[in-house]
Design an enzyme around this catalytic site. Sequence first.
Site, mmCIF file in Angstrom:
data_model
loop_
_atom_site.group_PDB
_atom_site.id
_atom_site.type_symbol
_atom_site.label_atom_id
_atom_site.label_comp_id
_atom_site.label_asym_id
_atom_site.label_seq_id
_atom_site.Cartn_x
_atom_site.Cartn_y
_atom_site.Cartn_z
ATOM 1 N N GLY A 1 -16.167 -13.696 1.263
ATOM 2 C CA GLY A 1 -16.559 -12.424 0.646
ATOM 3 C C GLY A 1 -16.181 -12.415 -0.817
ATOM 4 N N ASP B 1 3.935 -17.810 -16.617
ATOM 5 C CA ASP B 1 2.736 -18.462 -17.165
ATOM 6 C C ASP B 1 1.479 -18.066 -16.403
ATOM 7 O OD1 ASP B 1 4.095 -20.120 -19.148
ATOM 8 O OD2 ASP B 1 4.968 -21.136 -17.411
ATOM 9 N N SER C 1 1.189 -9.916 -0.284
ATOM 10 C CA SER C 1 0.850 -8.487 -0.264
ATOM 11 C C SER C 1 1.274 -7.743 0.993
ATOM 12 C CB SER C 1 -0.650 -8.305 -0.499
ATOM 13 O OG SER C 1 -1.379 -9.055 0.438
ATOM 14 N N GLN D 1 -1.587 3.469 7.434
ATOM 15 C CA GLN D 1 -0.150 3.591 7.701
ATOM 16 C C GLN D 1 0.596 4.052 6.452
ATOM 17 O OE1 GLN D 1 1.245 0.022 10.003
ATOM 18 N NE2 GLN D 1 -0.948 -0.281 10.184
ATOM 19 N N SER E 1 -8.622 1.406 8.832
ATOM 20 C CA SER E 1 -8.058 0.923 10.097
ATOM 21 C C SER E 1 -6.846 0.063 9.789
ATOM 22 C CB SER E 1 -9.097 0.101 10.849
ATOM 23 O OG SER E 1 -9.584 -0.913 10.012
ATOM 24 N N LYS F 1 0.814 -1.222 0.000
ATOM 25 C CA LYS F 1 0.000 0.000 0.000
ATOM 26 C C LYS F 1 0.850 1.276 0.000
ATOM 27 C CE LYS F 1 -4.588 -1.256 0.701
ATOM 28 N NZ LYS F 1 -4.521 -2.601 1.223
ATOM 29 N N LYS G 1 10.675 -18.721 6.369
ATOM 30 C CA LYS G 1 10.970 -17.721 7.402
ATOM 31 C C LYS G 1 10.320 -16.376 7.091
ATOM 32 C CE LYS G 1 13.425 -21.239 8.148
ATOM 33 N NZ LYS G 1 12.687 -22.351 8.842
ATOM 34 N N GLU H 1 -9.691 -13.801 -3.609
ATOM 35 C CA GLU H 1 -10.338 -13.144 -2.470
ATOM 36 C C GLU H 1 -10.820 -14.182 -1.465
ATOM 37 O OE1 GLU H 1 -13.600 -10.844 -4.006
ATOM 38 O OE2 GLU H 1 -14.486 -12.575 -4.981
ATOM 39 N N GLY I 1 -7.252 -2.542 -6.176
ATOM 40 C CA GLY I 1 -6.168 -1.639 -6.566
ATOM 41 C C GLY I 1 -4.921 -2.406 -6.973
ATOM 42 N N ASP J 1 -17.384 -11.125 -3.491
ATOM 43 C CA ASP J 1 -18.068 -10.124 -4.327
ATOM 44 C C ASP J 1 -17.338 -9.891 -5.641
ATOM 45 O OD1 ASP J 1 -16.177 -8.782 -2.324
ATOM 46 O OD2 ASP J 1 -16.411 -7.254 -3.868
HETATM 47 C C1 LIG Z 1 -5.219 -3.662 0.958
HETATM 48 C C2 LIG Z 1 -4.634 -5.005 0.973
HETATM 49 C C3 LIG Z 1 -5.025 -6.006 0.052
HETATM 50 C C4 LIG Z 1 -6.107 -5.760 -0.979
HETATM 51 O O1 LIG Z 1 -5.733 -4.756 -1.877
HETATM 52 P P1 LIG Z 1 -6.797 -4.051 -2.838
HETATM 53 O O2 LIG Z 1 -6.027 -3.076 -3.613
HETATM 54 O O3 LIG Z 1 -7.862 -3.441 -1.964
HETATM 55 O O4 LIG Z 1 -7.397 -5.141 -3.670
HETATM 56 C C5 LIG Z 1 -4.374 -7.219 0.079
HETATM 57 N N1 LIG Z 1 -3.417 -7.493 0.998
HETATM 58 C C6 LIG Z 1 -3.023 -6.574 1.910
HETATM 59 C C7 LIG Z 1 -1.956 -6.944 2.862
HETATM 60 C C8 LIG Z 1 -3.608 -5.300 1.929
HETATM 61 O O5 LIG Z 1 -3.215 -4.397 2.834
#
Ligand SMILES: *Cc1c(COP(=O)(O)O)cnc(C)c1O
Length: 320
Positions: A209, A173, A305, A84, A79, A54, A274, A205, A183, A211
């Site tokens: 959820g 692939d 992510s 952050q 939240s 993010k 790790k 997802e 995003g 959606d």
């Molecule tokens: C926000 C977030 C997502 C989802 O990202 P989007 O851009 O809302 O699809 C996935 N993993 C982590 C760790 C996030 O903070």
Amino acid sequence: MNHLPTFDDVIAASKRLEGHARRTPVMTSRTLDDAMDAQVFFKCENFQRMGAFKFRGAFNALSQFSPEQKRAGVVAFSSGNHAQAIALSARILGIPATIVMPRDAPKTKVDATRGYGGHVVMYDRYTEDREQIGRDLAEQHGLTLIPPYDHPHVLAGQGTTAMELFEDVGELDALFVCLGGGGLLSGCALATRALSPACRIYGVEPEAGNDGQQSFRSGQIVHIDTPNTIADGAQTQHLGQLTFPIIQRDVDDILTASDTELVECMSFLAERMKLVVEPTGCLGFAAARQMKDELRGKRIGVIISGGNVDMARFASLLIS
Ligand SMILES: *Cc1c(COP(=O)(O)O)cnc(C)c1O
């Protein structure tokens, strides 16, 4: 639809992020490659500044503020990791940041946001509407509201994650991307179609959820109630006006993973590699494991992510 972001916007974002975002490592596991009979490349955004991708979108958005916008400041409601990311990016760029957070948000998240210099405004999530509070603050004080995913500069910034992965490992692939509001997925899809056109892209997802899956398959944005899942970074209720058309055009399918599968992945990543990964960060990996048979012999990218999970929660999820 006025103009959708393109790969050129991702390239521009990567230039703005140079020297500010970390170029996160790509990691592999021989144990996993043997088990999958494939090559798996993890792009580790748990090592990004503030612990999640993010930062990329937030920094890309704030660094394009006009001098007046910079002086007045930014407001965000979140939240989680977006809070952050905005607070840290704002501090780096010398912009005042106001973050609207629920009064019952985890103390660690509130402290982290304050630690990055963000001014936290609390609201009651049962009786007050955070979007209204955010809009009121924006209006009264001339602040610029930056949403967590449905913004062209935010999603272009997130796309630099996949761009770096392809630069480092070449064409793939298949690519698996965690999905909340889209995003990360839409930005990564722009990079993928430019740098590895034949690569299949999957958004993943939480099962509770789905959606995004319903929207993708029905052709219109489906809204749901806040889902009950341990993947707290993907508890979004709907895809965005910008993210959805890009996902529809450039993504191959949307898959889901259960909370049980997420815990299995957290455990594997911690024990074998790790890596401390938050539940949401495991979505892509969980879906790749489900598709083992189809992926045999392939080169697979998985985006991890984020890694923001406090240790007590991490431990209790792993022993549950
Ligand atoms: C926000 C977030 C997502 C989802 O990202 P989007 O851009 O809302 O699809 C996935 N993993 C982590 C760790 C996030 O903070």
